[in-house]
Every structure is written in C-alpha cells, then in structure tokens.
Design an enzyme around this catalytic site. Structure first.
Site, PDB file in Angstrom:
ATOM      1  CG  LEU A   6      -1.817  -1.170   1.438  1.00 18.13           C
ATOM      2  CD1 LEU A   6      -2.494  -1.089   2.784  1.00 18.13           C
ATOM      3  CD2 LEU A   6      -2.832  -1.219   0.323  1.00 18.13           C
ATOM      4  N   GLY A   7       0.284   2.377  -0.209  1.00 17.41           N
ATOM      5  CA  GLY A   7       1.009   3.641  -0.142  1.00 17.41           C
ATOM      6  C   GLY A   7       1.554   3.894   1.260  1.00 17.41           C
ATOM      7  NE  ARG A   8      -0.185   7.816   3.983  1.00 16.01           N
ATOM      8  CZ  ARG A   8      -1.268   7.946   3.216  1.00 16.01           C
ATOM      9  NH1 ARG A   8      -1.164   8.478   2.021  1.00 16.01           N
ATOM     10  NH2 ARG A   8      -2.442   7.557   3.632  1.00 16.01           N
ATOM     11  N   GLY A   9       4.131   2.885   2.821  1.00 16.32           N
ATOM     12  CA  GLY A   9       4.783   1.818   3.551  1.00 16.32           C
ATOM     13  C   GLY A   9       3.881   0.755   4.153  1.00 16.32           C
ATOM     14  CG  PHE A  11       3.302  -4.441   3.417  1.00 10.19           C
ATOM     15  CD1 PHE A  11       3.716  -4.901   2.189  1.00 10.19           C
ATOM     16  CD2 PHE A  11       4.171  -3.672   4.169  1.00 10.19           C
ATOM     17  CE1 PHE A  11       4.985  -4.621   1.725  1.00 10.19           C
ATOM     18  CE2 PHE A  11       5.440  -3.391   3.719  1.00 10.19           C
ATOM     19  CZ  PHE A  11       5.852  -3.866   2.495  1.00 10.19           C
ATOM     20  CB  ALA A  12      -3.308  -4.977   1.895  1.00 11.65           C
ATOM     21  CB  VAL A  14      -5.822 -10.360  -0.911  1.00 16.04           C
ATOM     22  CG1 VAL A  14      -7.183 -10.804  -1.429  1.00 16.04           C
ATOM     23  CG2 VAL A  14      -5.642  -8.856  -1.066  1.00 16.04           C
ATOM     24  CE  LYS A  29      -6.296  -3.722  -0.113  1.00 15.41           C
ATOM     25  NZ  LYS A  29      -6.596  -2.677  -1.111  1.00 15.41           N
ATOM     26  CG  ASP A 121      -2.440   1.971  -9.043  1.00 11.26           C
ATOM     27  OD1 ASP A 121      -1.552   2.086  -9.917  1.00 11.26           O
ATOM     28  OD2 ASP A 121      -2.346   1.187  -8.087  1.00 11.26           O
TER      29      ASP A 121
END
Length: 140
Positions: A6-9, A11-12, A14, A29, A121
């Site tokens: 993800l943005g700014r470090g 994580f996701a 799924v 998610k 995106d």
C-alpha cells in the site's frame, strides 16, 4: 494469500475466505494501519460502496475496522489479474479480445467518473478477470 504493498509503507494481505453459512467464497483484504492510514481503509470501503451499481467494479460484501487494522470483504473472482493472464503462453490476445476488455474498462471508468471518482492506478495488475475461463473476458 496475496501480499500487496500500500502507499506510505503499509501492506495488505488478501485471503480466500469461505462463509460457513452459505459455503460461498469471498476475498478478504486485511490491512494493518497506522492512525493516518486508518482513513485509507475507510475511504476505500466508502468508494467501493459508492460504486456498487457498476457491473465492472468488484462488489464489496462487508467492511470491518479496528483502531489498528481494517478488513474489506469482496466477491471472489476466480480469474487472475489481466497482467498474469496476458503473460500466460497459452493465452492468445486477439483484436476481438482487446475490444471486449477495453470496452469494459472504459464502461467502468465512465461510470466512476460520472460519480466524480478518479481511480489513479489503472494497470493490468489491478484489472481482474471474473473467471478462469479465458473465453469469459468479464473484467472488474
């Protein structure tokens, strides 16, 4: 499970999930969020909810959030992402298939733009095929 950055470090992850009550599969998610990123999960869920009437946008089933994480449950799509499908040696990309895929992507973009939403995106990794059947080119 699949890990996405993800943005700014952040994580996701799924996960494929099965609901006990009906036996259906869903995608979950899971995102660990800092206080600032907490709004990102909420905003994503709000946007998915706003876009539910478009047949080319993945359907959100549920959203859960705690102070440190969020979970978005969506419909499960059996197919892979468009990038992986195009990379398969047995997948033959024809002009007719391109017309079908691009038409659906454009229909989705027109719909979300009418609601004053900008995706920012769009890429083959973010376009999912609904089915494993390579002749069923429905994208989301």
């Amino acid at each position: 499970h699949l890990i996405t950055k993800l943005g700014r470090g952040g994580f996701a992850m799924v996960f494929l999930m099965r609901r006990r009550e009906d036996g259906n599969f869903y995608a979950g998610k899971f995102q660990k969020l800092s206080q600032q990123e907490r709004w990102d999960g909420l905003r994503e869920a709000w946007l998915l909810n706003k876009l539910q009437d478009c047949k080319f946008v993945i359907k959100m089933i549920e959203f859960y959030q705690s102070p440190s994480e969020s979970v978005i449950i969506t419909e499960y799509l059996e197919g892979s992402d468009l990038f992986a499908s195009l990379s398969e040696s047995e997948f033959e990309l024809t002009e007719a298939k391109c017309r079908v895929i691009v038409s659906q992507i454009l229909d989705a973009l027109v719909y979300i733009h009418r609601l004053r939403v900008v995706h920012m995106d769009i890429k083959p990794n973010n376009i999912l095929l609904a089915s494993k059947d390579k002749n069923n080119l429905k994208v989301k």
